[in-house]
Design a protein around this motif. Sequence first.
Motif, short mmCIF file in Angstrom:
data_model
loop_
_atom_site.label_atom_id
_atom_site.label_comp_id
_atom_site.label_asym_id
_atom_site.label_seq_id
_atom_site.Cartn_x
_atom_site.Cartn_y
_atom_site.Cartn_z
N HIS A 7 13.89 -9.48 60.67
CA HIS A 7 15.09 -10.04 60.05
C HIS A 7 15.54 -9.19 58.86
O HIS A 7 16.72 -9.07 58.58
CB HIS A 7 14.88 -11.50 59.65
CG HIS A 7 13.93 -11.69 58.52
ND1 HIS A 7 12.57 -11.65 58.69
CD2 HIS A 7 14.16 -11.92 57.19
CE1 HIS A 7 11.97 -11.84 57.51
NE2 HIS A 7 12.91 -12.01 56.59
N HIS A 8 14.58 -8.54 58.17
CA HIS A 8 14.94 -7.63 57.07
C HIS A 8 15.67 -6.40 57.62
O HIS A 8 16.66 -5.94 57.04
CB HIS A 8 13.70 -7.19 56.29
CG HIS A 8 13.05 -8.29 55.52
ND1 HIS A 8 13.65 -8.89 54.43
CD2 HIS A 8 11.84 -8.89 55.68
CE1 HIS A 8 12.84 -9.82 53.95
NE2 HIS A 8 11.73 -9.86 54.70
N LEU A 9 15.16 -5.88 58.72
CA LEU A 9 15.81 -4.73 59.34
C LEU A 9 17.21 -5.09 59.84
O LEU A 9 18.16 -4.32 59.66
CB LEU A 9 14.96 -4.21 60.51
CG LEU A 9 13.63 -3.56 60.14
CD1 LEU A 9 12.83 -3.25 61.40
CD2 LEU A 9 13.87 -2.31 59.33
N ALA A 10 17.32 -6.25 60.44
CA ALA A 10 18.62 -6.70 60.94
C ALA A 10 19.60 -6.88 59.78
O ALA A 10 20.77 -6.50 59.86
CB ALA A 10 18.48 -7.98 61.73
N GLU A 11 19.14 -7.45 58.69
CA GLU A 11 19.99 -7.65 57.52
C GLU A 11 20.42 -6.32 56.93
O GLU A 11 21.58 -6.13 56.56
CB GLU A 11 19.26 -8.50 56.46
CG GLU A 11 20.04 -8.72 55.18
CD GLU A 11 21.36 -9.46 55.37
OE1 GLU A 11 22.25 -9.30 54.51
OE2 GLU A 11 21.52 -10.19 56.38
N HIS A 12 19.50 -5.39 56.83
CA HIS A 12 19.83 -4.06 56.31
C HIS A 12 20.86 -3.37 57.22
O HIS A 12 21.81 -2.75 56.73
CB HIS A 12 18.56 -3.21 56.18
CG HIS A 12 18.83 -1.83 55.68
ND1 HIS A 12 19.21 -1.56 54.39
CD2 HIS A 12 18.78 -0.62 56.31
CE1 HIS A 12 19.40 -0.27 54.24
NE2 HIS A 12 19.14 0.33 55.40
N ARG A 14 23.04 -4.80 59.15
CA ARG A 14 24.33 -5.48 58.98
C ARG A 14 25.01 -5.02 57.70
O ARG A 14 26.22 -4.75 57.68
CB ARG A 14 24.13 -7.00 58.95
CG ARG A 14 25.46 -7.78 58.95
CD ARG A 14 25.28 -9.25 58.67
NE ARG A 14 24.66 -9.55 57.39
CZ ARG A 14 25.27 -9.42 56.20
NH1 ARG A 14 26.51 -9.00 56.14
NH2 ARG A 14 24.64 -9.71 55.08
N GLN A 15 24.25 -4.90 56.61
CA GLN A 15 24.82 -4.45 55.34
C GLN A 15 25.35 -3.02 55.45
O GLN A 15 26.43 -2.70 54.94
CB GLN A 15 23.78 -4.54 54.21
CG GLN A 15 23.48 -5.94 53.77
CD GLN A 15 22.36 -5.99 52.74
OE1 GLN A 15 21.75 -4.98 52.41
NE2 GLN A 15 22.07 -7.19 52.24
N ARG A 16 24.55 -2.18 56.11
CA ARG A 16 24.99 -0.80 56.30
C ARG A 16 26.27 -0.73 57.13
O ARG A 16 27.20 0.03 56.82
CB ARG A 16 23.88 -0.02 57.00
CG ARG A 16 23.70 1.35 56.40
CD ARG A 16 22.54 2.06 57.00
NE ARG A 16 23.12 3.00 57.97
CZ ARG A 16 22.48 3.53 58.96
NH1 ARG A 16 21.24 3.25 59.17
NH2 ARG A 16 23.08 4.38 59.75
N HIS A 17 26.34 -1.54 58.17
CA HIS A 17 27.54 -1.60 59.00
C HIS A 17 28.74 -2.05 58.18
O HIS A 17 29.83 -1.47 58.25
CB HIS A 17 27.32 -2.54 60.19
CG HIS A 17 28.56 -2.73 61.01
ND1 HIS A 17 29.47 -3.72 60.76
CD2 HIS A 17 29.05 -2.01 62.05
CE1 HIS A 17 30.45 -3.63 61.62
NE2 HIS A 17 30.22 -2.61 62.42
N ASP A 18 28.57 -3.10 57.37
CA ASP A 18 29.66 -3.61 56.53
C ASP A 18 30.14 -2.56 55.53
O ASP A 18 31.35 -2.40 55.32
CB ASP A 18 29.23 -4.88 55.79
CG ASP A 18 29.05 -6.08 56.72
OD1 ASP A 18 29.52 -6.00 57.88
OD2 ASP A 18 28.43 -7.07 56.27
#
Length: 131
Positions: A7-12, A14-18
């Motif tokens: 979930h940390h990787l997924a959140e990171h 997502r943030q990078r994509h944003d």
Amino acid sequence: MPADHTHHLAEHARQRHDQTLRRAQQTLTELTDAGEHVTVARLANQAGVSRSWIYTQPALLDRIQQLQQHRSSADFVRNTVTQATDDSLRQRLALAHERINQLRTENQQLRDALAHAHGQLRTARLNTDDH
């Protein structure tokens, strides 16, 4: 059993994509404000992203297409207006030349009439001086 940190990787991710999306949108705005012709390649180069990534972003692609269509329409209108302006200027120039010729003719007629009037005055003076 190891801890699940996906979930940390997924959140990171997502943030990078944003952040990347915001950077691309900001660059698109800057290109538009500068009046630059916007293409996928130009946006990718300026924003520091890949063209293939832009093609995966439907909102960016739609905006690029809208800008390209708007620019094409604006170019068409500008070319039409320029052509109309050129044509109207040519017509105004032709009318001005025609008017100049009319005024030259009128001016010559007035000079002739004035010369004739001076001739008549001189004749009348000569006739009065003789009597």
